[in-house]
Design a protein around this motif. Structure first.
Motif, PDB file in Angstrom:
ATOM      1  N   LEU A  15       0.820  -1.209   0.000  1.00 37.94           N
ATOM      2  CA  LEU A  15       0.000   0.000   0.000  1.00 37.94           C
ATOM      3  C   LEU A  15       0.855   1.261   0.000  1.00 37.94           C
ATOM      4  CD1 LEU A  15      -2.881  -0.958   2.435  1.00 37.94           C
ATOM      5  CD2 LEU A  15      -3.034  -0.609  -0.025  1.00 37.94           C
ATOM      6  N   LYS A  18       1.383   2.226  -3.703  1.00 33.63           N
ATOM      7  CA  LYS A  18       0.221   2.681  -4.467  1.00 33.63           C
ATOM      8  C   LYS A  18      -0.704   3.440  -3.536  1.00 33.63           C
ATOM      9  CE  LYS A  18       0.372  -1.081  -7.695  1.00 33.63           C
ATOM     10  NZ  LYS A  18       0.040  -0.895  -9.072  1.00 33.63           N
ATOM     11  N   SER A  19      -1.439   4.392  -4.080  1.00 34.94           N
ATOM     12  CA  SER A  19      -2.316   5.192  -3.222  1.00 34.94           C
ATOM     13  C   SER A  19      -3.556   4.417  -2.794  1.00 34.94           C
ATOM     14  CB  SER A  19      -2.705   6.488  -3.926  1.00 34.94           C
ATOM     15  OG  SER A  19      -3.378   6.196  -5.129  1.00 34.94           O
ATOM     16  N   VAL A  20      -4.160   3.692  -3.722  1.00 36.74           N
ATOM     17  CA  VAL A  20      -5.358   2.896  -3.432  1.00 36.74           C
ATOM     18  C   VAL A  20      -5.208   1.555  -4.133  1.00 36.74           C
ATOM     19  CG1 VAL A  20      -7.863   2.765  -3.704  1.00 36.74           C
ATOM     20  CG2 VAL A  20      -6.796   4.961  -3.266  1.00 36.74           C
ATOM     21  N   TYR A  61     -11.778  -1.250  -1.556  1.00 36.82           N
ATOM     22  CA  TYR A  61     -10.447  -0.703  -1.746  1.00 36.82           C
ATOM     23  C   TYR A  61      -9.807  -0.374  -0.407  1.00 36.82           C
ATOM     24  CZ  TYR A  61     -11.813  -0.154  -6.602  1.00 36.82           C
ATOM     25  OH  TYR A  61     -12.226  -0.396  -7.881  1.00 36.82           O
ATOM     26  N   ARG A  63      -6.593   1.817   1.550  1.00 31.06           N
ATOM     27  CA  ARG A  63      -5.592   2.855   1.411  1.00 31.06           C
ATOM     28  C   ARG A  63      -5.007   3.174   2.778  1.00 31.06           C
ATOM     29  NH1 ARG A  63      -7.908   8.876   0.429  1.00 31.06           N
ATOM     30  NH2 ARG A  63      -8.475   9.221   2.600  1.00 31.06           N
ATOM     31  N   LYS A  69       0.999   5.766   6.823  1.00 29.39           N
ATOM     32  CA  LYS A  69       2.145   6.286   6.083  1.00 29.39           C
ATOM     33  C   LYS A  69       3.347   6.454   7.004  1.00 29.39           C
ATOM     34  CE  LYS A  69      -0.647   8.574   2.607  1.00 29.39           C
ATOM     35  NZ  LYS A  69      -1.104   9.848   2.053  1.00 29.39           N
TER      36      LYS A  69
END
Length: 76
Positions: A15, A18-20, A61, A63, A69
């Motif tokens: 993850l 990639k953002s989503v 999905y 994220r 992060k």
């Protein structure tokens, strides 16, 4: 116990690139035991506040959140 953390780290690293990402792509090409472990790890990451799930008409999905992060940056 350590394999659960390995799955969580794997999910966070994917993850982080990639953002989503559709949750189904995380579970592809895995045997049933690994699919279950991935599902549990994803659930634990959501409950820990590192990942959020969004549902659409056809897919779910995943994220990273801001905390997720930070966690990814601390892993690398």
């Amino acid at each position: 116990m350590s394999s659960k953390k390995d799955f969580s780290k794997k999910i966070l690293k994917i993850l982080g690139q990639k953002s989503v990402l559709p949750t189904q792509t995380l579970k592809e090409n895995e045997d049933p035991k690994n699919t279950y472990a991935l599902s549990r790890s994803l659930k634990n990451l959501v409950s820990g506040g590192f990942v959020e799930l969004r549902d659409s008409a056809h897919h779910s999905y995943a994220r990273l959140t801001k905390e997720g992060k930070k966690k990814v940056h601390s892993l690398t």
